[in-house]
Enzyme design. Structure first.
Site, PDB file in Angstrom:
ATOM      1  N   ASP A  97       0.947  -1.252   0.032  1.00 37.86           N
ATOM      2  CA  ASP A  97      -0.051  -0.034  -0.016  1.00 37.86           C
ATOM      3  C   ASP A  97       0.758   1.493   0.175  1.00 37.86           C
ATOM      4  O   ASP A  97       0.490   2.294  -0.940  1.00 37.86           O
ATOM      5  CB  ASP A  97      -1.006   0.171   1.321  1.00 37.86           C
ATOM      6  CG  ASP A  97      -2.080  -0.958   1.027  1.00 37.86           C
ATOM      7  OD1 ASP A  97      -1.961  -1.987   0.474  1.00 37.86           O
ATOM      8  OD2 ASP A  97      -3.015  -0.805   1.652  1.00 37.86           O
ATOM      9  N   ASP A 128      -0.846  -6.569   2.896  1.00 33.11           N
ATOM     10  CA  ASP A 128      -2.331  -6.504   3.181  1.00 33.11           C
ATOM     11  C   ASP A 128      -3.170  -7.173   2.426  1.00 33.11           C
ATOM     12  O   ASP A 128      -4.089  -7.997   2.564  1.00 33.11           O
ATOM     13  CB  ASP A 128      -2.793  -4.929   2.994  1.00 33.11           C
ATOM     14  CG  ASP A 128      -2.287  -4.078   4.002  1.00 33.11           C
ATOM     15  OD1 ASP A 128      -1.337  -4.450   4.699  1.00 33.11           O
ATOM     16  OD2 ASP A 128      -2.995  -3.073   4.175  1.00 33.11           O
ATOM     17  N   CYS A 165       3.520  -4.351   8.270  1.00 28.75           N
ATOM     18  CA  CYS A 165       3.337  -3.161   9.443  1.00 28.75           C
ATOM     19  C   CYS A 165       2.858  -3.829  10.720  1.00 28.75           C
ATOM     20  O   CYS A 165       2.020  -4.583  10.864  1.00 28.75           O
ATOM     21  CB  CYS A 165       2.366  -2.389   9.016  1.00 28.75           C
ATOM     22  SG  CYS A 165       2.719  -1.330   7.401  1.00 28.75           S
ATOM     23  N   SER A 189      -7.123   3.126   4.863  1.00 35.43           N
ATOM     24  CA  SER A 189      -6.316   2.303   5.312  1.00 35.43           C
ATOM     25  C   SER A 189      -6.625   1.718   6.845  1.00 35.43           C
ATOM     26  O   SER A 189      -7.610   2.314   7.165  1.00 35.43           O
ATOM     27  CB  SER A 189      -5.058   3.238   5.884  1.00 35.43           C
ATOM     28  OG  SER A 189      -4.095   2.558   6.630  1.00 35.43           O
TER      29      SER A 189
END
Length: 533
Positions: free
Chosen positions: A85, A127, A199, A475
């Site tokens: 992302d 993701d 993340c 997000s």
């Protein structure tokens, strides 16, 4: 592990053209005739040098292949697009990000179906890889194991304060307003990531790793996990025997991805205060699995019974490391108790009930029982109303202090850049509802990112004084203000969002789970007629 007598789809009649040409190709790779009779397993690797999410996957892929060989199979590494992302949202208004999820699924389908491989081990990372891999698993329906490849380590400031990518993401929007200097932002970014992996925090990547376990598609007790840690490598080394067992038992994803499994996953998301993006990902997986499961309705049905049991950043003060150490996804399912559908079957052949029975909650201060939740409201909320007759989604934090209702005049923007300019130029004022449309599946296309305008509001102190309504995606780290995302029908399609005009009053009521456009229906019909003419 004996595979003698197995009827494998990857094997073709000896002497046939297909057999002869495949044999020539594979002997050239160093395989033997004995290898050619074994189960052939795809090792799905999205390795890339573009981001740390994927930078550690090549050694993992090699270890998985060794594990498969040790269990009596042959592993073939295959590659997919590696969507990230923060890097890939720069172009096309962010439209490449979500569309790359579908490309992951297509990449896998093309190779696994084209080559008629017998199973696959998917290395889950950033993701979009996990949902893309699960979509492919449901689509091609060959035995599949998801292996979570872990989250990144983060650093500390000179003060000792923890700093991670979330902090960089949130603070960057404050440069123009003077909330942080460029030098200070550079210091944050230099310390935020100290190792490979996805993340930190309960963003979309870790949420989807946990979803994969709740669905029954991973080994038990393997999510979330520190990248390159001993527990991660234990799961990697166990993957070969697990996938070979699934192939021998013909244990296919569509026997695992049942309505009961999706219900377990939805409850897990609500319990962990997971990412808003899990909703659309789970719906896409359910569709590929051939079920009639309406994931949006599942979130609505559990909203009043399943409360947040954990509060990992950005939902609270706990870290993802503390969550993992407390027992992770397995502990969450344990704490859900009788609500869990224990009859659901997993990739290892055991039921969810048997997994839950073995699970240990190591710290109930981090992962609480359902009788003593961290918050008194759902944190992923599906809402509807005259402005979103199909659905929209709101993400809330565990300990809510923001207003539960909001009403004000619309300020309409057709793209994120125009919205940010309007915020910084003073066109968006306290009490307004910022409407950002044209970012849906069709409008962008691929679904644009609506996060930056939200952070632009934060930078000028308007987070709590301006609501946002958008058909774009957000997000998993967005958790501020009243933000209504993924409004359906989107603005590019006939529907209420398409005809909202500046000054129209919009009402948001999170307790009633409604978002309404307070305009006379006759006026809306007139606007639709004009728009269609």
């Amino acid at each position: 592990m004996s595979t003698a007598g197995m009827n494998l789809r990857s094997n073709f009649p000896v002497g046939s053209t297909r057999w002869a040409t495949r044999r020539a190709q594979w002997l050239a790779l160093g395989l033997s005739d004995a290898d050619l009779t074994k189960p052939k397993i795809a090792v799905v690797n999205s390795s890339s040098g573009l981001a740390p999410c994927f930078s550690h996957l090549d050694p993992i892929a090699a270890a998985v292949r060794e594990s498969i060989a040790a269990a009596g199979g042959v592993g073939f590494e295959i590659r997919t697009v590696a969507p990230t992302d923060f890097i890939m949202s720069a172009g096309a208004g962010g439209g490449y990000v979500l569309s790359s999820r579908d490309l992951v699924a297509k990449d896998i389908e093309a190779v696994v179906e084209g080559a008629q491989l017998d199973g696959m081990v998917c290395l889950a990372s950033c993701d979009k890889t996990t949902p893309g891999q699960l979509m492919a698993a449901a689509r091609v329906d060959v035995p599949t194991l998801i292996v979570a490849c872990g989250y990144q380590s983060c650093g500390r400031l000179d003060s000792g304060e923890r700093v991670d990518i979330e902090e960089v993401f949130l603070r960057a929007s404050q440069v123009r307003s003077g909330g942080i200097t460029v030098d200070a932002l550079c210091d944050l970014s230099e310390r935020a990531i100290t190792g490979p992996g996805v993340c930190t925090g309960m963003g979309t990547a870790n949420s989807m790793h946990i979803v994969a376990e709740a669905l029954g598609m991973t080994l038990p007790g393997t999510t979330p996990v520190r990248a390159n840690s001993a527990p991660m490598w234990d799961a990697v080394r166990a993957s070969g025997a697990a996938i070979m067992d699934a192939v021998l038992a013909d244990r296919r994803p569509r026997t695992i991805l049942t309505p009961a499994a999706f219900a377990n996953a939805v409850m897990a998301v609500l319990a962990i205060s997971g990412s808003i993006n899990t909703v659309k990902h789970l719906q896409a997986i359910a569709r590929e699995a051939g079920t009639d499961t309406d994931v949006y309705r599942l979130f609505e049905s559990y909203a009043d019974t399943i409360r947040p049991l954990s509060a990992v950043r950005p939902n609270g003060d706990d870290t993802i490391e503390e969550f993992e150490d407390a027992g992770g996804a397995a502990a969450v399912l344990k704490q859900l108790g009788d609500h869990v559908h224990g009859e659901a079957v997993t990739v290892t052949g055991e039921t969810v009930a048997r997994r839950v029975a073995r699970a240990i909650v190591k710290d109930e201060a981090v992962i609480r029982p359902l009788s003593h939740p961290r918050g008194d409201h759902p944190t992923v909320v599906v809402i509807r109303g005259s402005l979103a007759p199909e659905s929209a989604i709101v993400k809330l934090s565990v300990t809510e202090s923001r207003a539960r209702t909001f009403a004000g005049p619309a300020r309409v923007f057709e793209d994120a850049a125009a919205a940010i300019a309007g915020i910084e130029g003073g066109a968006v004022r306290p009490g307004d509802v910022l409407v950002l449309r044209g970012l849906g599946w069709i409008g962008t296309p691929g679904m644009g990112m609506a996060s930056q305008p939200v952070f632009a509001l934060d930078a000028v102190g308007l987070t709590e004084r301006v609501a946002v309504v958008t058909d774009g995606q957000l997000s998993g780290l967005v958790n501020r203000g009243i933000v209504v995302g993924e409004v359906r029908p989107e603005g590019a399609l006939p529907g209420p969002l398409a005809v909202v005009a500046d000054g129209d009053r919009i009402s948001i009521d999170l307790d009633a789970r409604r978002v309404d456009l307070l305009v006379d229906p006759a006026e809306l019909d007139r606007r639709r007629t004009v728009r269609e003419s």
